[in-house]
Design an enzyme around this catalytic site. Structure first.
Site, PDB file in Angstrom:
ATOM      1  CB  CYS A 125      -4.876   3.276   5.592  1.00  0.00           C
ATOM      2  SG  CYS A 125      -4.683   3.495   6.996  1.00  0.00           S
ATOM      3  CG  HIS A 133      -1.769  -1.275   0.813  1.00  0.00           C
ATOM      4  ND1 HIS A 133      -3.950  -0.623   1.488  1.00  0.00           N
ATOM      5  CD2 HIS A 133      -2.493  -2.191   0.471  1.00  0.00           C
ATOM      6  CE1 HIS A 133      -4.401  -1.460   0.972  1.00  0.00           C
ATOM      7  NE2 HIS A 133      -3.488  -2.453   1.132  1.00  0.00           N
ATOM      8  CG  ASN A 165      -4.268  -2.034  -2.979  1.00  0.00           C
ATOM      9  OD1 ASN A 165      -6.043  -1.628  -2.404  1.00  0.00           O
ATOM     10  ND2 ASN A 165      -3.625  -2.985  -2.620  1.00  0.00           N
TER      11      ASN A 165
END
Lengths: 310, 310
Positions: free
Chosen positions: A238, A207, A247
């Site tokens: 997140c 990420h 991502n």
């Protein structure tokens, strides 16, 4: 030396859309997946057979897989438990992915189980995979750091990998679930895995939460790792950082790899097209850069310049 | 082997604010620069002594330098010509920076001169620097690719560097003005410069327009280059791509370097504070990631998690 070819798994409709507030209609998900297939992606983690109560965004997993299966690429889906595995087999998914957290606190929060319980829960899934002839893979979450516990010992990750391997799993994704990895962690954790489980096929899942997503891919390439997961437009969030990117972005990754002379089989312009579609549909700016700037090879007429000195 | 210490030059109030539509009040600019100094930045490219007609955003260059000079760090400013150099000397700037484009079309568009004319115009500036005892540096724009012409031959960049060197300039910034660099370009262009001008001190200036800003820093570090320019919060734009990110982000760069064990002397939390101030003041989301996610070392209570499986 970098690998000459890299395999990319698109996870946008799974890792990306599961983080959206809204439920994206099934037909839209299928349009996006068709776009990925048309752009040349060979493996797509399309959805997750998780409880629709826990993740209503993916309640249409079976319909998504049924449609995606007709498009050509290998269609994978997450399966959190035997129930999910049975649903996945019923939907005739190509590959099932079980996941284990590398830290107890993340396992408790994310799976409501200890690491031992989670690995024990893989056994019936492995049996279902064997009986149905489905490929079973595994992913280890927070493999490069846990948002609750911080650094995760490489030995812990390697130990979990060994237990999964003994269940017949030969392909493993290391997930940087909340973007805590740096090149140092990639070298340490992957180095330990190479040492202990040279037979394991590794895929890296980063990420870009802290801006190091592609830097970490470079660290993986330096180690010869040739398989990565990413999401179109950099979709995904997140849970700890509002507005943080998710991502790593598929089209930005494809661009970087092509600039390094690494083959992916993916058409960058087509991929940018799908990313723009997703951005338009979701109605907010997504993190992908290439969909704004275009590849370096797209030159501009001198007349286009807005005078800016320096 | 990476350098053990890296020097960062903050360019946010110059490269960043010159790209803003609005004029940021002088006292605000000075507050930002004071924040950079307090965070530990030792060199700040504070402004540009360009014609106030061409770039009204920086019309207050003299006042900004006068105030910045009292703060401790070395204060540098761009000077496009002798007139600007005289204004810069009058403002008692520490260092003057001249800039040359590596492509004729960018030179014509950006400076309204051919490359030869632009280099000739450096001579009187060099004389002013000598007479006033000011340090003179140079920057080469579009050194890793031109938005109008595409690839720029490394020999062209090296040739310009040689002519600047013969004017007494020993410190050179290579600017990736529109974010066209990739590790391959960094290796080729810097490699050629090492070969032809080993005495030249190199600084790299990347934009994150295509997501490769920090990846390119990694390529520079691999070559042993220990000096980089960046902008707080990732301020700065790209005249060809609305919404594209600008300079690489200072606090994200500091974070990456600290994760690599490379010393910068900059306090990450203080730098994040200034970046958030700039974002708040400008009233829109800026590209910096660390100011959202925080460093990996800032852990979260388990209770903070928003349940997300996988």
């Amino acid at each position: 030396m970098y690998p000459s070819r890299v395999d990319i798994t698109e996870v946008g409709t799974r890792d990306g859309l599961q983080a959206e507030q809204q439920f994206v209609p099934t037909e839209r998900k299928i349009e996006f997946i068709a776009g990925f297939a048309a752009a040349g992606l060979r493996r797509i983690e399309a959805t997750s057979f998780v409880s629709p109560r826990a993740v209503p965004q993916l309640a249409d997993a079976a319909q998504v897989v049924a449609a995606a299966k007709t498009l050509g690429p290998t269609i994978a889906a997450l399966v959190p438990n035997a129930k999910g595995a049975m649903r996945a087999v019923e939907a005739d998914v190509d590959e099932m992915v079980v996941f284990i957290s590398a830290s107890e606190s993340h396992s408790a929060t994310n799976l409501n189980m200890s690491i031992d319980q989670a690995i024990a829960a893989v056994e019936p899934v492995a049996a279902i995979a064997r009986d149905s002839g489905k490929v079973l893979r595994a992913a280890i979450a927070v493999a490069f750091g846990c948002p609750f516990e911080g650094d995760v010992p490489a030995a812990t990750v390697s130990g979990i990998a060994g237990r999964l391997n003994s269940l017949g799993i030969g392909s493993l994704t290391l997930g940087d679930t909340t973007g805590m990895a740096s090149p140092r962690h990639v070298e340490t954790v992957c180095g330990k895995l190479f040492e202990d489980h040279p037979e394991m096929r590794l895929t890296l899942h980063f990420h870009n939460t802290r801006g190091l997503g592609l830097v970490n891919v470079m660290a993986g390439l330096k180690l010869g790792i040739d398989s990565y997961e990413s999401a179109a437009a950099g979709l995904g969030g997140c849970p700890f950082a509002a507005g943080a990117t998710g991502n790593i972005c598929t089209e930005d990754l494809v661009y970087m790899l092509s600039e390094l002379g690494i083959e992916t089989g993916i058409d960058l312009d087509a991929m940018i097209g799908v990313a723009r579609e997703m951005e338009r549909y979701l109605g907010r700016a997504l993190p992908g850069q290439l969909m704004r700037a275009g590849p370096r090879t797209r030159l501009h007429p001198v007349s286009a310049v807005r005078r800016a000195v320096g």
